[in-house]
Structures are given as structure tokens and as C-alpha cells.
Write an enzyme that holds these catalytic residues in place. Sequence first.
Site, mmCIF file in Angstrom:
data_model
loop_
_atom_site.group_PDB
_atom_site.id
_atom_site.type_symbol
_atom_site.label_atom_id
_atom_site.label_comp_id
_atom_site.label_asym_id
_atom_site.label_seq_id
_atom_site.Cartn_x
_atom_site.Cartn_y
_atom_site.Cartn_z
ATOM 1 N N ARG A 42 -25.599 -13.579 -45.998
ATOM 2 C CA ARG A 42 -24.467 -14.402 -45.844
ATOM 3 C C ARG A 42 -23.696 -14.806 -46.875
ATOM 4 N NH1 ARG A 42 -24.016 -19.865 -45.499
ATOM 5 N NH2 ARG A 42 -26.048 -20.849 -45.515
ATOM 6 N N THR A 95 -23.182 -18.881 -55.864
ATOM 7 C CA THR A 95 -22.270 -20.130 -55.363
ATOM 8 C C THR A 95 -21.871 -20.559 -56.551
ATOM 9 O OG1 THR A 95 -24.363 -21.376 -55.234
ATOM 10 C CG2 THR A 95 -23.416 -20.169 -53.034
ATOM 11 N N HIS A 119 -29.463 -31.373 -64.074
ATOM 12 C CA HIS A 119 -28.891 -31.620 -62.953
ATOM 13 C C HIS A 119 -27.616 -32.414 -62.906
ATOM 14 C CE1 HIS A 119 -28.673 -32.081 -58.829
ATOM 15 N NE2 HIS A 119 -29.520 -31.084 -58.547
ATOM 16 N N GLU A 134 -37.115 -25.718 -57.222
ATOM 17 C CA GLU A 134 -36.631 -26.512 -58.512
ATOM 18 C C GLU A 134 -37.827 -27.402 -58.877
ATOM 19 O OE1 GLU A 134 -32.076 -27.768 -58.467
ATOM 20 O OE2 GLU A 134 -33.145 -29.438 -57.533
#
EC number: 2.4.1.-
Length: 308
Positions: A87, A175, A195, A263
Amino acid sequence: MNCKRKMLLLIQGLSLLLLFDHYSRKNQEEELELSDWFKPRGRPDVITTTSWLAPVVWEGTFSRKMLEKHYRRQNFTTGLAVFATGRLADPYLELFLNSANKYFLTGYRVIFYIMMDTFIKLPQIKWEPLRQFKVFIVTESRWWDNDVVRMKSLAKHIIWDIQGEVDFLFSMTVTQIFQNNVGVEVLGELVAQLHGWWYFKDRASFPYERRPKSAAYIPFGQGDFYYDGAFVGGTPQEVLNLAEEYLNGVIHDLGLRLNSSYEKHLNKYFFLRKPTKLLSPEYNWDADFYPPPQVQYVKVAQQSKRRH
């Protein structure tokens, strides 16, 4: 006659030695020193150098002019791998490719490696000069964790295709969307992304893997930064090493009925194998949050999956 031959060989040997010395000096002159382009004092408000002396790249810490002067003389190609399956392919891929085409290493050779689970019609993109793309169909079983499939596929294609085509390779999530120029300042042997959320938190609160039996384990009181897995890169060999170490860690943990995130394995890898360059949170800022004063210039924004 024998004497003349020896003299001729001696002259030829000296000529080769001088030629070697000339090219050796030339290569040394062309080598870019950190002090030539990196200006850490330009950003006294943030961490700009690690304890192992690797640069942390923020806007205001680098000379774009010096970097361009050096890299314009180099004959190199960069790969950018993006994993777009299920998706996530439709709503994000076009935005990612359009923005990367516009902002990523503009004016340099880039090969976009698009990894998909089914061959769908790609968005219509007017590619800039020196751009090309290749589509790889992901054949790995999807019952695996998505990150396992992604890194397994990436490792396979580095070995089969990518390592012979590019000098640098970056892996990003679909994304993300480029908002400003991301140039040669990101190139390096092993490049890690800080991060955005955890950079501003105390190290004691970092969500490292704390179970001692896990391959991703980092003891309390240890660790340097918390790294984001959405943007990693370096030479193809270094990215391959990272992917293989992660996959080995997953296999190790499965044998012990443990399951740690990609991660966390990534953070363990960078704890043991220090990155040679770190990218500031400007290179992957969460679009759901207003950036703090330190993040003056968002280069790449991470879009929320909740919107789709």
C-alpha cells in the site's frame, strides 16, 4: 652493448619512477581534507563533531563551494535505493521520485533503484540530466518482517548489480520527501542519519535493545547517538556489510525466540562500527512536528503513514 642496454633500462626505470611520483603527488593534491570543507564553528548551538572525530553535517557547517570544486572533478556515480511495496507504493512513490529527481545530488550521475513487489506502471517523471532508474522486483517471501525483506533484497542486488555500477549508495524509505538540496556534503564511506526525535533527548532514555541475549543489545550507560534507519549510505561494500550484519542478527535472535527491530540492530551496528559521517536531523525531520530552532533548514521530511 650490454652496458648500453643496462643504461637504457636504468633510464626507463627512472622515467617510470618520476611518472609514478608525478601522479602520486597529483592524487594527493586532489584529496579533499576535512578542514577544506567542514567548518564546525559555524554552528556552536549543536554537536558538530563526534568523540571519534566524525563530522556531523548541519546547514552552516560545510562549504558547498569547496565540495563542488572537488567533486566536479571526480568521475563518480551514486545509487539511491527505495523500497516501495504494498500500500506504500501508490501514495508515496511519485512524491519521493519527483522530489529526489529535483533535489538529490543535482547535476551528478544518479541511478535510482526502485524495489517493488509487483511491476506497476511507474509515475510519469521528467528526469533531469544524468538520471536513470532501474526496477527490481522483490521476490523474497512477504511473511518476513518488512525490514528483513527490504535489507535482504538490497543485499542481494548490491552483490548482483549495484556494486559494479556506483561508487556511493544510499537507502531511503519511500515515505520521505526531499524539500531542499541534498548535495555532495552527504557522501562518505559510512553515513548515518541522526534520529530527529531522539537527538534532543538524554542518552539514558534512548530505546536501545536492552535484552542481553539479543544481537542488538547495548548495555545501559553505553551508546553514542540514536540513529534513524530511514536514511543510510556509504560505499556499496559498507552498505552491504550493514545489511548482512543486520540479517545475521535477526537469525541469531530468531534462534532465541527474540524479535528486535531493524532500527535497534542498526544502532548496535553503528555502536560497533562508527560511521565516518553523520547527518543532522535536517536530513530526516518528521513532518508532523514543528522543527526546533536548531533545525534551521529541513532538507528531507518524513511523511506520516497515518495520512494514507
